[in-house]
Design an enzyme around this catalytic site. Structure first.
Site, short mmCIF file in Angstrom:
data_model
loop_
_atom_site.label_atom_id
_atom_site.label_comp_id
_atom_site.label_asym_id
_atom_site.label_seq_id
_atom_site.Cartn_x
_atom_site.Cartn_y
_atom_site.Cartn_z
N GLU A 77 43.56 48.53 57.34
CA GLU A 77 42.73 48.59 55.68
C GLU A 77 41.77 49.82 55.68
O GLU A 77 40.96 49.70 56.48
CB GLU A 77 42.27 47.19 55.36
CG GLU A 77 43.12 46.28 54.41
CD GLU A 77 43.26 46.80 53.13
OE1 GLU A 77 43.02 48.08 52.76
OE2 GLU A 77 43.69 45.92 52.16
N ASP A 78 41.59 50.39 54.60
CA ASP A 78 40.36 51.31 54.26
C ASP A 78 39.26 50.49 54.11
O ASP A 78 38.23 50.83 54.76
CB ASP A 78 40.80 52.00 53.16
CG ASP A 78 41.07 51.41 51.78
OD1 ASP A 78 41.36 50.18 51.69
OD2 ASP A 78 41.21 52.01 50.62
N ASP B 84 36.30 44.56 50.54
CA ASP B 84 35.40 44.34 49.59
C ASP B 84 35.21 42.82 49.16
O ASP B 84 34.82 42.20 50.04
CB ASP B 84 35.81 45.09 48.37
CG ASP B 84 34.83 45.27 47.49
OD1 ASP B 84 33.64 45.31 47.85
OD2 ASP B 84 35.22 45.81 46.07
#
Ligand code: IMP
Ligand code: MG
Length: 174
Positions: free
Chosen positions: A97-98, A101
């Site tokens: 995953e980047d 959040d």
């Protein structure tokens, strides 16, 4: 034309961290069949570098998800835009995953993937914004923790822009 995003993580700092993550994953998965699951679109740059930092035979799969509109806030709705091309049953999966959040995307993905009976599912995220967490998620391999700012670059976008920046930066105020 807007000003360039202010640098938060340099390309060099990212490369060093990615190499270390790759070495850690290689040590943990030696002798196992590993599938790197790149979550599109934001993870395409990170996954490309991470894959080359893992000195093991591995398979790369892509999963397209969309959880954001063209805004800087989560819609809370996760949509699968592209599915896997091969089964992952019995395989050791590392989700790439980047950024984590709110955690909504990752917890949804985890559920979806576990239903496909892999041998294991772990998570490797480049960035984590713990201050925004709505759903707690376990990140097994983490690059960096960031404050509650909207970041772009190294794959991350704002309205599909900035993915090709070699560093991670913060958007200038509009
Ligand atoms: P979450 O579901 O709220 O955890 O959001 C996960 C997804 O939202 C990430 O995979 C990103 O694509 C996007 N996202 C969250 N924060 C940012 C940010 O600061 N910049 C760019 N994309 C973000
Ligand atoms: Mg995005």
């Amino acid at each position: 034309m807007n000003a360039a995003p202010a640098e938060l993580l340099s390309a060099d700092a990212i490369q060093q961290r990615v190499l270390a993550l790759g070495q850690q994953i290689a040590a943990d998965y030696a002798g196992k069949s590993l599938v790197l699951l790149c979550v599109l679109k934001g993870s395409f740059v990170f996954a490309a570098d991470l894959a080359r930092a893992i000195d093991l035979p591995l398979r790369v799969e892509f999963l397209g998800v969309r959880s954001y509109g063209d805004d800087t806030r989560s819609s809370g709705v996760v949509q699968i835009t592209l599915d896997l091309t091969r089964p992952i049953a019995g395989e050791h999966v590392v989700i790439v995953e980047d950024i984590v959040d709110t955690g909504l995307t990752l917890s949804y993905l985890r559920e979806q993937l576990l239903a496909r009976t892999p041998a294991s599912v772990k998570v490797c995220a480049l960035l984590h914004k713990p201050s925004r967490s709505v759903r707690p998620v376990q990140i097994d391999y983490l690059g960096f923790t960031v404050d509650d700012v909207f970041v772009v670059g190294y794959g991350l976008d704002h309205a599909e822009r900035y993915r090709n920046l070699p560093y991670v930066g913060v958007l200038p105020a509009p």
